[in-house]
Each structure stands twice: as structure tokens, then as C-alpha cells.
Design a protein around this motif. Structure first.
Motif, PDB file in Angstrom:
ATOM      1  N   ASP A  19      45.579   5.500  30.255  1.00 14.44           N
ATOM      2  CA  ASP A  19      46.217   6.800  29.621  1.00 14.44           C
ATOM      3  C   ASP A  19      46.625   7.487  30.865  1.00 14.44           C
ATOM      4  O   ASP A  19      47.455   8.154  31.026  1.00 14.44           O
ATOM      5  CB  ASP A  19      44.799   7.494  29.313  1.00 14.44           C
ATOM      6  N   VAL A  20      45.781   7.174  32.017  1.00 16.15           N
ATOM      7  CA  VAL A  20      46.005   7.893  33.326  1.00 16.15           C
ATOM      8  C   VAL A  20      47.466   7.621  33.754  1.00 16.15           C
ATOM      9  O   VAL A  20      48.246   8.595  34.503  1.00 16.15           O
ATOM     10  CB  VAL A  20      44.934   7.793  34.547  1.00 16.15           C
ATOM     11  N   ALA A  21      47.852   6.167  33.872  1.00 13.13           N
ATOM     12  CA  ALA A  21      49.109   5.730  34.097  1.00 13.13           C
ATOM     13  C   ALA A  21      50.180   6.174  33.232  1.00 13.13           C
ATOM     14  O   ALA A  21      51.258   6.525  34.057  1.00 13.13           O
ATOM     15  CB  ALA A  21      48.951   4.190  34.226  1.00 13.13           C
ATOM     16  N   VAL A  22      49.865   6.235  32.103  1.00 15.10           N
ATOM     17  CA  VAL A  22      51.052   6.846  31.201  1.00 15.10           C
ATOM     18  C   VAL A  22      51.223   8.185  31.410  1.00 15.10           C
ATOM     19  O   VAL A  22      52.393   8.694  31.712  1.00 15.10           O
ATOM     20  CB  VAL A  22      50.670   6.662  29.693  1.00 15.10           C
ATOM     21  N   LEU A  23      49.970   9.105  31.582  1.00 11.48           N
ATOM     22  CA  LEU A  23      50.140  10.485  32.069  1.00 11.48           C
ATOM     23  C   LEU A  23      50.885  10.798  33.259  1.00 11.48           C
ATOM     24  O   LEU A  23      52.012  11.494  33.510  1.00 11.48           O
ATOM     25  CB  LEU A  23      48.994  11.058  32.057  1.00 11.48           C
ATOM     26  N   ASN A  24      50.682   9.854  34.319  1.00 10.63           N
ATOM     27  CA  ASN A  24      51.346   9.928  35.562  1.00 10.63           C
ATOM     28  C   ASN A  24      52.806   9.544  35.628  1.00 10.63           C
ATOM     29  O   ASN A  24      53.705  10.275  36.086  1.00 10.63           O
ATOM     30  CB  ASN A  24      50.837   8.898  36.620  1.00 10.63           C
ATOM     31  N   LEU A  29      58.596  11.592  35.436  1.00 10.52           N
ATOM     32  CA  LEU A  29      59.785  11.514  34.746  1.00 10.52           C
ATOM     33  C   LEU A  29      60.032  13.024  34.380  1.00 10.52           C
ATOM     34  O   LEU A  29      61.157  13.403  34.892  1.00 10.52           O
ATOM     35  CB  LEU A  29      59.935  10.917  33.399  1.00 10.52           C
ATOM     36  N   ALA A  30      59.104  13.840  34.423  1.00  9.27           N
ATOM     37  CA  ALA A  30      59.339  15.280  33.940  1.00  9.27           C
ATOM     38  C   ALA A  30      59.803  16.056  35.175  1.00  9.27           C
ATOM     39  O   ALA A  30      60.355  17.061  35.323  1.00  9.27           O
ATOM     40  CB  ALA A  30      58.370  15.815  33.098  1.00  9.27           C
ATOM     41  N   SER A  31      59.391  15.692  36.475  1.00  8.85           N
ATOM     42  CA  SER A  31      59.469  16.235  37.551  1.00  8.85           C
ATOM     43  C   SER A  31      60.731  15.919  38.401  1.00  8.85           C
ATOM     44  O   SER A  31      61.040  16.470  39.457  1.00  8.85           O
ATOM     45  CB  SER A  31      58.187  15.937  38.515  1.00  8.85           C
ATOM     46  N   VAL A  47      46.829  17.811  30.089  1.00 14.19           N
ATOM     47  CA  VAL A  47      46.172  16.809  29.475  1.00 14.19           C
ATOM     48  C   VAL A  47      45.010  16.313  30.165  1.00 14.19           C
ATOM     49  O   VAL A  47      43.894  15.848  29.662  1.00 14.19           O
ATOM     50  CB  VAL A  47      47.321  15.654  29.344  1.00 14.19           C
ATOM     51  N   ALA A  48      45.133  16.369  31.674  1.00 16.86           N
ATOM     52  CA  ALA A  48      43.868  16.050  32.382  1.00 16.86           C
ATOM     53  C   ALA A  48      42.671  16.678  32.020  1.00 16.86           C
ATOM     54  O   ALA A  48      41.502  16.250  32.271  1.00 16.86           O
ATOM     55  CB  ALA A  48      44.187  16.088  33.951  1.00 16.86           C
ATOM     56  N   ARG A  49      42.684  17.955  31.971  1.00 16.72           N
ATOM     57  CA  ARG A  49      41.669  19.015  31.491  1.00 16.72           C
ATOM     58  C   ARG A  49      40.884  18.323  30.037  1.00 16.72           C
ATOM     59  O   ARG A  49      39.616  18.160  29.976  1.00 16.72           O
ATOM     60  CB  ARG A  49      42.001  20.253  31.276  1.00 16.72           C
ATOM     61  N   LYS A  50      41.721  17.887  29.036  1.00 17.75           N
ATOM     62  CA  LYS A  50      41.209  17.414  27.916  1.00 17.75           C
ATOM     63  C   LYS A  50      40.500  15.991  28.197  1.00 17.75           C
ATOM     64  O   LYS A  50      39.394  15.845  27.698  1.00 17.75           O
ATOM     65  CB  LYS A  50      42.176  17.093  26.732  1.00 17.75           C
ATOM     66  N   MET A  51      41.088  15.281  29.139  1.00 20.40           N
ATOM     67  CA  MET A  51      40.374  14.006  29.423  1.00 20.40           C
ATOM     68  C   MET A  51      39.113  14.177  30.031  1.00 20.40           C
ATOM     69  O   MET A  51      38.101  13.362  29.924  1.00 20.40           O
ATOM     70  CB  MET A  51      41.527  13.415  30.464  1.00 20.40           C
ATOM     71  N   ALA A  52      39.179  15.176  31.017  1.00 23.48           N
ATOM     72  CA  ALA A  52      37.953  15.401  31.830  1.00 23.48           C
ATOM     73  C   ALA A  52      36.744  15.965  30.874  1.00 23.48           C
ATOM     74  O   ALA A  52      35.686  15.637  31.218  1.00 23.48           O
ATOM     75  CB  ALA A  52      38.098  16.409  32.795  1.00 23.48           C
ATOM     76  N   LEU A  53      37.029  16.681  29.869  1.00 27.85           N
ATOM     77  CA  LEU A  53      36.030  17.214  28.939  1.00 27.85           C
ATOM     78  C   LEU A  53      35.802  16.243  27.922  1.00 27.85           C
ATOM     79  O   LEU A  53      34.896  16.471  27.072  1.00 27.85           O
ATOM     80  CB  LEU A  53      36.620  18.581  28.508  1.00 27.85           C
ATOM     81  N   GLY A  54      36.411  14.960  27.863  1.00 28.84           N
ATOM     82  CA  GLY A  54      36.183  14.205  26.713  1.00 28.84           C
ATOM     83  C   GLY A  54      36.554  14.575  25.423  1.00 28.84           C
ATOM     84  O   GLY A  54      36.159  14.024  24.304  1.00 28.84           O
ATOM     85  N   ARG A  58      45.964  12.780  22.903  1.00 25.49           N
ATOM     86  CA  ARG A  58      47.096  11.823  22.453  1.00 25.49           C
ATOM     87  C   ARG A  58      47.981  12.218  23.761  1.00 25.49           C
ATOM     88  O   ARG A  58      48.606  13.148  23.655  1.00 25.49           O
ATOM     89  CB  ARG A  58      47.515  11.993  21.553  1.00 25.49           C
ATOM     90  N   VAL A  59      48.147  11.408  24.788  1.00 25.24           N
ATOM     91  CA  VAL A  59      48.642  11.736  25.949  1.00 25.24           C
ATOM     92  C   VAL A  59      50.127  12.115  25.820  1.00 25.24           C
ATOM     93  O   VAL A  59      50.446  13.316  26.589  1.00 25.24           O
ATOM     94  CB  VAL A  59      48.564  10.449  27.059  1.00 25.24           C
ATOM     95  N   GLY A  60      50.886  11.416  25.360  1.00 26.07           N
ATOM     96  CA  GLY A  60      52.276  11.725  25.009  1.00 26.07           C
ATOM     97  C   GLY A  60      52.713  13.274  24.383  1.00 26.07           C
ATOM     98  O   GLY A  60      53.344  14.240  25.002  1.00 26.07           O
ATOM     99  N   HIS A  61      51.988  13.273  22.863  1.00 27.01           N
ATOM    100  CA  HIS A  61      51.769  14.326  22.260  1.00 27.01           C
ATOM    101  C   HIS A  61      51.549  15.577  23.181  1.00 27.01           C
ATOM    102  O   HIS A  61      51.943  16.758  22.882  1.00 27.01           O
ATOM    103  CB  HIS A  61      51.094  14.098  21.180  1.00 27.01           C
ATOM    104  N   ASP A  62      49.951  15.519  23.747  1.00 26.00           N
ATOM    105  CA  ASP A  62      49.572  16.633  24.521  1.00 26.00           C
ATOM    106  C   ASP A  62      50.331  17.114  25.734  1.00 26.00           C
ATOM    107  O   ASP A  62      50.504  18.265  25.969  1.00 26.00           O
ATOM    108  CB  ASP A  62      48.195  16.356  25.082  1.00 26.00           C
ATOM    109  N   PHE A  63      51.124  16.042  26.265  1.00 28.68           N
ATOM    110  CA  PHE A  63      51.772  16.345  27.478  1.00 28.68           C
ATOM    111  C   PHE A  63      53.108  17.259  27.110  1.00 28.68           C
ATOM    112  O   PHE A  63      53.380  18.226  27.757  1.00 28.68           O
ATOM    113  CB  PHE A  63      52.387  15.219  28.201  1.00 28.68           C
TER     114      PHE A  63
END
Length: 211
Positions: A19-24, A29-31, A47-54, A58-63
């Protein structure tokens, strides 16, 4: 022979790493247009905040959702940071090429502006991902937390700066580690900073309730 279960810690850890790799990748790409770096970094931390809080994520959707929610403010923040960074570099360059007390003054101002720039870059985007602050309050809160929460500031600076510093010290090692940085660098940085920020958010919200 022991079989690994799909819900074992190993597979959960590998899933999170994926998930972290996909997010990265989405962040990179967006940058690419550069001017969109602020919007993409705001979405990265959303997205990272949601991951950190458990929280369910959905990485793509939330991004994409983070881009829509914070894109305008993220772009405004990034343009302000670019302007501030250009001013800091200009002061440093003038100071380096100007003798005497005026040159020393310019170098001092440039160094202070660079330090402020780095502190703000670490703290602005995690705050933006959590709170809908106006720009003035966002910058003021980021600067205050940059001083109060030195552990987060220093950790963020280390995670952001280790690869550029490595390129200066050892190009060969940097080239070897570049694929790993490209795959995970931004995502890991955002996840670690967001994890450190979780108790800070709780503290801020408790302080808000007490007022």
C-alpha cells in the motif's frame, strides 16, 4: 513444514508495504508537473493519516479524494513555499557574493528563512490533511508545532533530507539506493510523520475542547 497464514503478521506487513509503495507511486505521478506538488503531498498525507490510525483505507480512491479536498489549499501552500524558498536562496546568494556586514546580514537572513522553510514543509501537510484551517492559522500552527514538537520536526527533516545528503556524500551509494527511495521514500516519510502526529492531534483536540 509450517505454512504461512494469509492473515499472519508477515502478510499483513507485506500488504501494508505494498500500500505504501502504491501511495508513493501515485504521489510521484501527481507531482510530475511540479506545480502540483503541494496538492499531491496533501493527498499523500490524507491517505497516510488513515493508514497510521488504522482506519479503513483504499489507497487509490482515498488519494483522489484527498486531491479533491485539499488540492486548492495544497497548491496555494506550495506556491507560498516556493516564493519563500526563492527569497531564502536569493538572500543566501547575495550574502555569499557580497563582502562586509551587509553580506553577513543577508546570509543570516537566508539561513533563518531556510530553517523556517524546512520546519513549515514538515508540519504544514499533516495539519492540512486533518484540519480545515485557513492559511494564516495553518502556517501559524505549523510553525508553533515545529518548535514545540522537535522530535517530529527532526524526524521529518531526517526522512526528507537523508537521500539528498547521501547524494552529496556518496553518489555511488545513492545510485544503489535510488530504486528503494523511488519506490517507498515519500510514502514511508508520510506514514512515519503521520504516526508521530497521532497523539499531537489528540492533544490539539483536547485543548480545543477545554477552551
Amino acid at each position: 513444514m509450517t505454512k504461512l497464514k494469509i492473515d499472519s503478521p508477515f502478510f499483513r506487513w507485506m500488504g501494508r508495504l505494498g500500500d505504501v509503495a502504491v501511495l508513493n507511486l501515485l504521489w510521484l505521478l501527481a507531482s510530475l508537473p511540479v506545480v502540483t506538488l503541494g496538492a499531491s503531498t496533501a493527498a499523500l498525507y490524507h491517505v497516510a493519516r488513515k493508514m497510521a490510525l488504522g482506519e479503513p483505507c483504499r489507497v487509490g480512491h482515498d488519494f483522489v479524494r484527498g486531491l479533491r479536498q485539499n488540492g486548492k489549499q495544497g497548491t496555494a501552500v506550495w506556491l507560498l513555499l516556493l516564493a519563500g524558498g526563492a527569497l531564502a536562496v536569493a538572500d543566501l546568494m547575495i550574502g555569499l557574493h557580497t563582502p562586509g556586514s551587509f553580506g553577513s546580514l543577508c546570509r543570516g537572513i537566508g539561513l533563518v528563512l531556510c530553517a523556517l522553510w524546512l520546519v513549515l514543509f514538515v508540519h504544514l501537510f499533516p495539519l492540512m490533511a486533518r484540519y480545515d484551517y485557513p492559511l494564516r492559522q495553518l502556517f501559524a500552527t505549523a510553525l508553533a508545532l515545529g518548535v514545540r514538537k522537535l522530535s517530529i520536526t527532526l524526524t521529518g527533516l531526517l526522512l526528507i533530507g537523508w537521500f539528498p545528503l547521501l547524494m552529496v556524500e556518496s553518489v555511488e551509494v545513492a545510485v544503489y539506493l535510488f530504486p528503494f527511495w523511488l519506490l517507498l521514500g515519500g510514502g514511508v516519510t508520510a506514514l512515519v510523520v503521520s504516526t508521530l502526529y497521532a497523539p499531537v492531534f489528540q492533544q490539539l483536540e483536547c485543548e480545543k475542547e477545554e477552551r
